[in-house]
Design a protein around this motif. Structure first.
Motif, mmCIF file in Angstrom:
data_model
loop_
_atom_site.group_PDB
_atom_site.id
_atom_site.type_symbol
_atom_site.label_atom_id
_atom_site.label_comp_id
_atom_site.label_asym_id
_atom_site.label_seq_id
_atom_site.Cartn_x
_atom_site.Cartn_y
_atom_site.Cartn_z
ATOM 1 N N MET A 1 29.861 24.939 69.006
ATOM 2 C CA MET A 1 28.818 24.702 68.013
ATOM 3 C C MET A 1 27.507 25.224 68.557
ATOM 4 O O MET A 1 27.249 25.176 69.729
ATOM 5 C CB MET A 1 28.739 23.185 67.788
ATOM 6 C CG MET A 1 28.045 22.766 66.524
ATOM 7 S SD MET A 1 28.321 23.916 65.236
ATOM 8 C CE MET A 1 26.778 24.758 65.268
ATOM 9 N N VAL A 2 26.709 25.747 67.666
ATOM 10 C CA VAL A 2 25.415 26.287 68.074
ATOM 11 C C VAL A 2 24.307 25.493 67.422
ATOM 12 O O VAL A 2 24.467 24.964 66.322
ATOM 13 C CB VAL A 2 25.287 27.777 67.691
ATOM 14 C CG1 VAL A 2 26.231 28.606 68.535
ATOM 15 C CG2 VAL A 2 25.561 28.003 66.231
ATOM 16 N N ASN A 143 35.782 16.969 72.101
ATOM 17 C CA ASN A 143 35.291 16.854 70.722
ATOM 18 C C ASN A 143 34.962 18.232 70.147
ATOM 19 O O ASN A 143 35.264 18.504 68.984
ATOM 20 C CB ASN A 143 34.059 15.941 70.677
ATOM 21 C CG ASN A 143 33.842 15.334 69.300
ATOM 22 O OD1 ASN A 143 34.764 15.281 68.484
ATOM 23 N ND2 ASN A 143 32.629 14.862 69.040
ATOM 24 N N ASP A 144 34.338 19.078 70.962
ATOM 25 C CA ASP A 144 33.861 20.382 70.494
ATOM 26 C C ASP A 144 34.961 21.430 70.665
ATOM 27 O O ASP A 144 35.037 22.126 71.679
ATOM 28 C CB ASP A 144 32.611 20.791 71.271
ATOM 29 C CG ASP A 144 31.910 21.996 70.646
ATOM 30 O OD1 ASP A 144 32.421 22.533 69.650
ATOM 31 O OD2 ASP A 144 30.868 22.393 71.178
ATOM 32 N N GLY A 145 35.762 21.513 69.665
ATOM 33 C CA GLY A 145 36.892 22.431 69.669
ATOM 34 C C GLY A 145 38.207 21.670 69.614
ATOM 35 O O GLY A 145 39.081 21.992 68.820
ATOM 36 N N GLU A 178 34.203 30.940 68.490
ATOM 37 C CA GLU A 178 33.050 30.362 67.777
ATOM 38 C C GLU A 178 31.859 30.223 68.713
ATOM 39 O O GLU A 178 30.718 30.361 68.319
ATOM 40 C CB GLU A 178 33.416 28.986 67.194
ATOM 41 C CG GLU A 178 32.314 28.364 66.312
ATOM 42 C CD GLU A 178 31.335 27.474 67.060
ATOM 43 O OE1 GLU A 178 30.292 27.124 66.492
ATOM 44 O OE2 GLU A 178 31.589 27.150 68.243
ATOM 45 N N GLU A 179 32.169 29.912 69.971
ATOM 46 C CA GLU A 179 31.102 29.587 70.921
ATOM 47 C C GLU A 179 30.424 30.838 71.472
ATOM 48 O O GLU A 179 31.069 31.875 71.669
ATOM 49 C CB GLU A 179 31.680 28.787 72.094
ATOM 50 C CG GLU A 179 32.308 27.464 71.692
ATOM 51 C CD GLU A 179 31.278 26.392 71.368
ATOM 52 O OE1 GLU A 179 30.058 26.698 71.361
ATOM 53 O OE2 GLU A 179 31.695 25.250 71.119
ATOM 54 N N ALA A 180 29.135 30.703 71.761
ATOM 55 C CA ALA A 180 28.383 31.787 72.392
ATOM 56 C C ALA A 180 28.795 31.918 73.854
ATOM 57 O O ALA A 180 29.141 30.937 74.503
ATOM 58 C CB ALA A 180 26.889 31.500 72.299
ATOM 59 N N HIS A 292 27.272 13.864 74.017
ATOM 60 C CA HIS A 292 27.989 14.611 75.054
ATOM 61 C C HIS A 292 28.214 16.074 74.687
ATOM 62 O O HIS A 292 29.011 16.760 75.312
ATOM 63 C CB HIS A 292 29.326 13.922 75.352
ATOM 64 C CG HIS A 292 29.190 12.452 75.550
ATOM 65 N ND1 HIS A 292 28.521 11.911 76.634
ATOM 66 C CD2 HIS A 292 29.573 11.395 74.795
ATOM 67 C CE1 HIS A 292 28.526 10.591 76.538
ATOM 68 N NE2 HIS A 292 29.152 10.259 75.433
ATOM 69 N N TRP A 293 27.518 16.545 73.648
ATOM 70 C CA TRP A 293 27.665 17.917 73.165
ATOM 71 C C TRP A 293 27.295 18.913 74.267
ATOM 72 O O TRP A 293 26.221 18.818 74.862
ATOM 73 C CB TRP A 293 26.770 18.123 71.944
ATOM 74 C CG TRP A 293 26.758 19.521 71.412
ATOM 75 C CD1 TRP A 293 27.751 20.139 70.727
ATOM 76 C CD2 TRP A 293 25.690 20.467 71.524
ATOM 77 N NE1 TRP A 293 27.367 21.422 70.401
ATOM 78 C CE2 TRP A 293 26.115 21.638 70.878
ATOM 79 C CE3 TRP A 293 24.420 20.422 72.114
ATOM 80 C CZ2 TRP A 293 25.311 22.769 70.802
ATOM 81 C CZ3 TRP A 293 23.614 21.552 72.044
ATOM 82 C CH2 TRP A 293 24.064 22.716 71.382
ATOM 83 N N HIS A 294 28.209 19.843 74.549
ATOM 84 C CA HIS A 294 27.996 20.893 75.552
ATOM 85 C C HIS A 294 27.614 20.316 76.910
ATOM 86 O O HIS A 294 26.699 20.837 77.573
ATOM 87 C CB HIS A 294 26.955 21.915 75.057
ATOM 88 C CG HIS A 294 27.515 22.825 73.996
ATOM 89 N ND1 HIS A 294 26.823 23.891 73.477
ATOM 90 C CD2 HIS A 294 28.715 22.823 73.357
ATOM 91 C CE1 HIS A 294 27.571 24.505 72.569
ATOM 92 N NE2 HIS A 294 28.724 23.866 72.472
ATOM 93 N N THR A 295 28.301 19.227 77.296
ATOM 94 C CA THR A 295 28.109 18.655 78.635
ATOM 95 C C THR A 295 29.492 18.460 79.270
ATOM 96 O O THR A 295 30.505 18.471 78.571
ATOM 97 C CB THR A 295 27.412 17.288 78.587
ATOM 98 O OG1 THR A 295 28.352 16.306 78.123
ATOM 99 C CG2 THR A 295 26.175 17.303 77.691
HETATM 100 ZN ZN LIG Z 1 30.120 24.023 70.818
#
Ligand SMILES: [Zn+2]
Length: 332
Positions: A1-2, A143-145, A178-180, A292-295
């Motif tokens: 997610m961006v 969670n992210d993915g 999806e992710e950068a 906890h996004w991107h951690t």
């Molecule tokens: Zn993401």
């Protein structure tokens, strides 16, 4: 997610009103003492969605380790997803392509599982299945993915198991890339050539090339949907009637506490290429209230089978409402 690029630019924005619109502040949510319980819903919903099955998928995906685009770990995840989808009796195909990224060319693969309906027109239910590339820490993207991939797999199983053909065809799509690759949204790429959403942009380009864009009537995108303290807000980029249909369904199921009325400023996700191509789309995502996004802490212990079921039930139960609206619109 961006994150919303406007938010990253906010120190340079003169309009406080625009900043407020684009960058809703993170809700002051504390970690609730307990995850969503069965008693939270007015009634149990029998959509067939099994939260434990969805959770088992997330657990399996996380067990492969970090899964950035082009990695051997993502290839293992892909084999697992494809094997499961085929076991449900779905037609599964892959679309492989080479993306030019800031780290050089990368092989990417979208996964598409098809369920034929009474109409050739299709509704897409989708997630990305890659995780963000980090060198400095181990990022497994539970969670992210992970969460949304597990939820879409379980939605696909439930729909494939039904005896009657749905009014529309359904495509269950798992986007790669999806992710950068760079750490931040503005680090690399431009709005015309972004460093993210590689798989969804390729997918839409293929639809256009093959003259199939008109077949796709709507996209329901899931991303970060498994947090034990589930709280989904309305993504401001999404098509309003689709958001309304899903939020109304959630209220009817007794899940209104988890589909809240505040706004989610997402900015960019896999729905953006579809919206730009004129396809109506909704993104179900818990970004601003997921701490906890991107951690390194985006791990399996943050995920709840119950949250996955709340989202899965709501998506499945909202489909007749969405189908009806789409059918009526096409009527002469
Ligand atoms: Zn993401």
């Amino acid at each position: 997610m961006v994150r919303n690029p406007v938010c990253l630019l906010f120190p340079f924005l003169l309009s406080a009103q625009l900043m407020f619109w684009a960058c809703p502040s993170r809700p002051a949510t504390s970690e609730r003492a307990s995850e969503p319980s069965a008693g939270a819903a007015r009634s149990e919903v029998d959509t067939g969605f099994d939260g434990d099955r969805a959770f088992a998928h997330v657990s399996r995906l996380v067990s492969f380790g970090p899964r950035p685009a082009g990695s051997a770990e993502l290839a293992k995840a892909r084999d697992y997803i494809i094997g499961e989808l085929r076991s449900y009796g779905l037609k599964v195909r892959t679309d492989e392509f080479t993306a030019q990224t800031p780290l050089g060319p990368r092989r990417m693969v979208n996964i598409i599982a098809e369920l034929d309906g009474q109409s050739r027109d299709a509704i897409i239910i989708a997630s990305h299945y890659d995780t963000k590339y980090y060198q400095k820490f181990r990022f497994v993207g539970a969670n992210d993915g992970g969460s949304s991939t597990g939820a879409v797999m379980e939605i696909a199983r439930v729909m494939a198991a039904k005896r009657e053909r749905p009014p529309f065809s359904y495509w269950f799509v798992f986007f790669d890339g999806e992710e950068a690759f760079c750490e931040g949204w503005t680090d690399c790429g431009t709005s015309d050539d972004p460093d993210n959403t590689y798989g969804s942009r390729h997918f839409v380009a293929q639809l256009i090339d093959h003259g199939e864009l008109k077949r796709v009537r709507a996209l329901i995108l899931l991303d970060l949907v498994g947090y034990k303290n589930l709280e989904l807000a309305r993504d401001t980029l999404s098509t309003k009637w689709l958001v309304d249909a899903i939020w109304q369904t959630a209220r009817e199921l007794g899940y209104g506490a988890y589909f809240v009325e505040s706004e989610e400023g997402v900015g960019g996700d896999d729905h953006l290429p579809f919206l730009r191509a004129g396809i109506e789309a909704v993104d179900l995502i818990q970004l601003n209230s997921y701490p906890h996004w991107h951690t390194p802490e985006d791990t399996l212990d943050k995920i709840s089978p119950r949250s996955l079921k709340i989202v899965g039930d709501t998506v499945l139960a909202s489909l007749p409402r969405i189908e009806e609206r789409l059918r009526n619109r096409r009527a002469p």
